[in-house]
Design a protein around this motif. Structure first.
Motif, PDB file in Angstrom:
ATOM      1  N   LYS A 169      50.904  32.814  39.092  1.00 44.82           N
ATOM      2  CA  LYS A 169      50.973  33.255  40.483  1.00 44.82           C
ATOM      3  C   LYS A 169      51.996  32.457  41.302  1.00 44.82           C
ATOM      4  N   ARG A 233      47.187  32.906  33.588  1.00 42.73           N
ATOM      5  CA  ARG A 233      46.391  32.726  34.813  1.00 42.73           C
ATOM      6  C   ARG A 233      46.267  31.250  35.184  1.00 42.73           C
ATOM      7  N   GLN A 234      46.177  30.384  34.167  1.00 38.80           N
ATOM      8  CA  GLN A 234      46.018  28.953  34.414  1.00 38.80           C
ATOM      9  C   GLN A 234      47.352  28.242  34.640  1.00 38.80           C
ATOM     10  N   HIS A 251      41.080  39.403  35.955  1.00 32.20           N
ATOM     11  CA  HIS A 251      41.620  38.512  36.995  1.00 32.20           C
ATOM     12  C   HIS A 251      43.078  38.842  37.297  1.00 32.20           C
ATOM     13  N   GLN A 253      44.391  39.657  39.950  1.00 30.37           N
ATOM     14  CA  GLN A 253      44.840  39.100  41.239  1.00 30.37           C
ATOM     15  C   GLN A 253      45.406  37.692  41.087  1.00 30.37           C
ATOM     16  N   ASP A 254      45.121  37.035  39.960  1.00 37.02           N
ATOM     17  CA  ASP A 254      45.613  35.676  39.729  1.00 37.02           C
ATOM     18  C   ASP A 254      46.930  35.660  38.943  1.00 37.02           C
TER      19      ASP A 254
END
Length: 301
Positions: A169, A233-234, A251, A253-254
């Motif tokens: 992100k 994501r991470q 997820h 949105q991440d």
């Protein structure tokens, strides 16, 4: 194996209870009925009936064989009924697709299975294994990303699936450059080299079309399709996946899906054996997959 004609004669004899009447019912001679019973006795190596004047009684072996004859007749009737009634919403359905496609397709198939008595068998496999399985008749329908050259198969174009560059992100709204992607590094998976090269060739970003997938460092590898987006994501690295796999991730949105200067897609083909008529449930399934894929593609535009 017991001769089914002899078995039918024996079952009819037991139910009619008289040799002459059995012969009349089966359009046989009385000696013919007796001969069938004798041949069964020779095959079973047991006496099946005990004659008492003009009547007869079953031996223990005869009672066992009569029960078997009833079960055999019932199975035959059930088989004929199944063959004659080709229900489009009942029966065994065997198909195969890639792991990323399965993330989208399998939940849809489960919804279908909840509504109808279908047995769904979905095999996740690479293109070459799917093509081989359909050609050999192990799988009736397959979804692949290349048209087969095997003359035994026919392919229907299902549509074009978008391929997406997915980044952590924190890269949102940053210009997508070769240097940025090299700095981010890649989360590898079994199809990354293929997907990444397609993306580089088609995305339209300056300098990307002169790159090779090997120009970008790999920071991790995972061969479980549902886990590929977790390290993205991470914030650990980027990857390239079909849009269907991203939409199945909880997820989204991440994640950051990088925009492209030109569409990056890969064709999808629905395979079947060329000269093998499909059961109605597979005809239904082809139409159902096509309809749901088009709906998903329209919603993504």
């Amino acid at each position: 194996m017991l001769n089914p004609v002899w078995l039918h004669t024996f079952r009819t004899l037991v139910e009619v209870g008289h040799f002459t009447h059995t012969a009349e019912k089966l359009n046989m001679t009385q000696p013919g009925v007796s001969q069938h019973v004798q041949k069964l006795e020779q095959s079973c190596r047991q006496s099946l009936i005990r004659r008492i004047n003009k009547r007869f009684e079953l031996t223990e072996a005869g009672r066992i064989l009569y029960d078997y004859a009833l079960q055999h007749a019932a199975r035959e009737q059930a088989l004929l009924a199944q063959i004659q009634h080709d229900d489009p919403y009942q029966g065994d359905c065997r198909l195969a697709c890639s792991g990323s496609m399965a993330l989208w397709l399998y939940p849809q198939l489960l919804n279908l299975q909840q509504q109808h008595p279908l047995q769904i068998h979905l095999e996740v496999a690479p293109n070459h294994r799917i093509i081989s399985a359909v050609a050999n008749g192990d799988i009736q329908l397959g979804i692949v990303t290349q048209p087969p050259i095997d003359a035994r198969l026919s392919a229907q174009l299902l549509g074009d699936e978008p391929l997406c560059l997915v980044l952590p992100k924190r890269y949102q709204d940053k210009p997508i450059t070769v240097e940025l992607l090299q700095q981010c590094a890649m989360i590898a998976h079994p199809d990354l080299e293929h997907y990444l090269q397609l993306f580089l060739n088609k995305c339209g970003h300056p300098g990307f079309d002169s790159c090779h997938s090997s120009d970008f460092p790999v920071i991790g590898y995972i061969n479980q399709i549902h886990q590929i987006l977790q390290p993205v994501r991470q914030g650990i690295g980027a990857t390239v996946l079909p849009l269907s796999a991203i939409k199945a991730y909880n997820h989204q949105q991440d994640l950051y899906i990088a925009p492209t200067q030109a569409p990056v897609t890969e064709a999808l083909y629905l395979l079947q054996r060329k000269h093998q008529p499909l059961a109605q449930r597979y005809v239904m399934l082809k139409q159902w997959i096509d309809q749901h894929w088009q709906q998903m593609a329209s919603a993504s535009q």
